[in-house]
Design a protein around this motif. Sequence first.
Motif, PDB file in Angstrom:
ATOM      1  N   ARG A   1      61.957 -22.703  74.294  1.00 39.51           N
ATOM      2  CA  ARG A   1      62.390 -22.377  72.967  1.00 39.51           C
ATOM      3  C   ARG A   1      62.240 -24.004  72.582  1.00 39.51           C
ATOM      4  N   MET A   2      61.577 -23.871  71.149  1.00 40.23           N
ATOM      5  CA  MET A   2      62.207 -25.081  71.090  1.00 40.23           C
ATOM      6  C   MET A   2      61.611 -25.353  69.316  1.00 40.23           C
ATOM      7  N   GLN A   3      61.862 -25.934  68.629  1.00 39.61           N
ATOM      8  CA  GLN A   3      62.147 -26.421  67.025  1.00 39.61           C
ATOM      9  C   GLN A   3      62.172 -27.541  66.730  1.00 39.61           C
ATOM     10  N   LYS A   4      61.524 -27.624  65.241  1.00 42.97           N
ATOM     11  CA  LYS A   4      61.856 -28.709  64.473  1.00 42.97           C
ATOM     12  C   LYS A   4      62.769 -29.967  64.363  1.00 42.97           C
ATOM     13  N   ASN A   5      62.288 -31.654  64.959  1.00 37.06           N
ATOM     14  CA  ASN A   5      63.947 -31.819  64.845  1.00 37.06           C
ATOM     15  C   ASN A   5      64.323 -32.739  63.763  1.00 37.06           C
ATOM     16  N   PRO A   6      64.922 -32.028  63.137  1.00 36.60           N
ATOM     17  CA  PRO A   6      65.652 -32.471  60.772  1.00 36.60           C
ATOM     18  C   PRO A   6      66.111 -33.787  61.115  1.00 36.60           C
ATOM     19  N   ALA A   7      66.114 -34.686  62.536  1.00 41.49           N
ATOM     20  CA  ALA A   7      66.038 -36.052  62.325  1.00 41.49           C
ATOM     21  C   ALA A   7      64.572 -36.601  62.612  1.00 41.49           C
TER      22      ALA A   7
ATOM     23  N   ALA B   1      54.483 -18.256  69.829  1.00 41.78           N
ATOM     24  CA  ALA B   1      55.406 -17.343  69.131  1.00 41.78           C
ATOM     25  C   ALA B   1      54.643 -16.051  69.040  1.00 41.78           C
ATOM     26  N   GLY B   2      54.597 -15.806  70.250  1.00 39.51           N
ATOM     27  CA  GLY B   2      53.490 -14.409  70.864  1.00 39.51           C
ATOM     28  C   GLY B   2      52.327 -14.458  70.685  1.00 39.51           C
ATOM     29  N   ARG B   3      51.474 -15.815  69.377  1.00 42.37           N
ATOM     30  CA  ARG B   3      49.843 -15.625  69.749  1.00 42.37           C
ATOM     31  C   ARG B   3      49.560 -16.077  70.098  1.00 42.37           C
ATOM     32  N   VAL B   4      48.534 -15.667  71.435  1.00 42.74           N
ATOM     33  CA  VAL B   4      47.735 -16.682  71.864  1.00 42.74           C
ATOM     34  C   VAL B   4      47.160 -17.696  70.427  1.00 42.74           C
ATOM     35  N   LEU B   5      46.954 -19.355  71.093  1.00 43.73           N
ATOM     36  CA  LEU B   5      46.147 -20.060  70.538  1.00 43.73           C
ATOM     37  C   LEU B   5      44.525 -20.142  70.444  1.00 43.73           C
ATOM     38  N   GLN B   6      43.924 -20.152  69.804  1.00 44.44           N
ATOM     39  CA  GLN B   6      42.521 -20.591  69.895  1.00 44.44           C
ATOM     40  C   GLN B   6      41.903 -22.373  69.822  1.00 44.44           C
ATOM     41  N   GLU B   7      41.271 -22.103  70.709  1.00 43.24           N
ATOM     42  CA  GLU B   7      40.796 -24.180  70.942  1.00 43.24           C
ATOM     43  C   GLU B   7      41.244 -24.756  69.926  1.00 43.24           C
ATOM     44  N   ASP B   8      40.331 -24.355  68.594  1.00 41.10           N
ATOM     45  CA  ASP B   8      40.525 -24.751  67.469  1.00 41.10           C
ATOM     46  C   ASP B   8      41.754 -24.830  67.337  1.00 41.10           C
TER      47      ASP B   8
ATOM     48  N   GLU C   1      61.252 -22.757  62.333  1.00 39.56           N
ATOM     49  CA  GLU C   1      62.404 -22.528  62.774  1.00 39.56           C
ATOM     50  C   GLU C   1      62.669 -22.548  64.260  1.00 39.56           C
ATOM     51  N   VAL C   2      63.351 -21.916  65.277  1.00 39.53           N
ATOM     52  CA  VAL C   2      63.339 -22.302  66.684  1.00 39.53           C
ATOM     53  C   VAL C   2      61.650 -20.934  67.373  1.00 39.53           C
ATOM     54  N   PHE C   3      61.479 -21.739  67.808  1.00 38.19           N
ATOM     55  CA  PHE C   3      59.752 -20.950  68.785  1.00 38.19           C
ATOM     56  C   PHE C   3      59.842 -20.766  69.784  1.00 38.19           C
TER      57      PHE C   3
ATOM     58  N   ALA D   1      52.745 -26.477  64.869  1.00 37.82           N
ATOM     59  CA  ALA D   1      53.425 -26.039  65.174  1.00 37.82           C
ATOM     60  C   ALA D   1      54.290 -25.413  64.336  1.00 37.82           C
ATOM     61  N   PRO D   2      55.282 -24.843  64.209  1.00 31.32           N
ATOM     62  CA  PRO D   2      56.472 -24.535  63.052  1.00 31.32           C
ATOM     63  C   PRO D   2      57.136 -25.907  62.837  1.00 31.32           C
TER      64      PRO D   2
END
Length: 144
Positions: A42-48, A71-78, A96-98, A92-93
């Motif tokens: 469970r991650m999020q972008k660091n505002p700092a 976020a529930g979606r399989v990423l493609q190799e590209d 939001e938390v993802f 990556a978002p």
Amino acid sequence: MREATPKTVYLKDYTPPEYLIGQVELTFLLDERDCQVTSRLRMQKNPAGADASAPLVLDGENLKLESVRLAGRVLQEDEYQVTPESLIIPGAPKVEVFLLEIVTRIDPSANTALEGLYLSNDMLCTQCEAQASAASPISSTGLT
């Protein structure tokens, strides 16, 4: 592969990680030669963080990547890049938390560095370090 002599990191050179990991779930299907590891982060972008557009970079060595789910979606190799030392996800978002789920395979019997998960005298062992081992299935300078 990591350098034989670790690089000295000074406090004056520290920068906050670009992403924060709030929760980690690891599932291991143990086998001496073929271990499957599922990492749920469970991650999020660091505002700092210093760079608002920086990609998510996770460290890891000697891993065979099977899948990446963001976020529930399989990423493609590209949609990601794998290097000998890291997994890079530019999309990556940023707000939001993802949830990031990574499935990898490792061969503990081939791990002679005695870092991460390895086989020693017919026993599976792990070596944990303060910053996390880059030979483990999940490691990030973002671990706090």
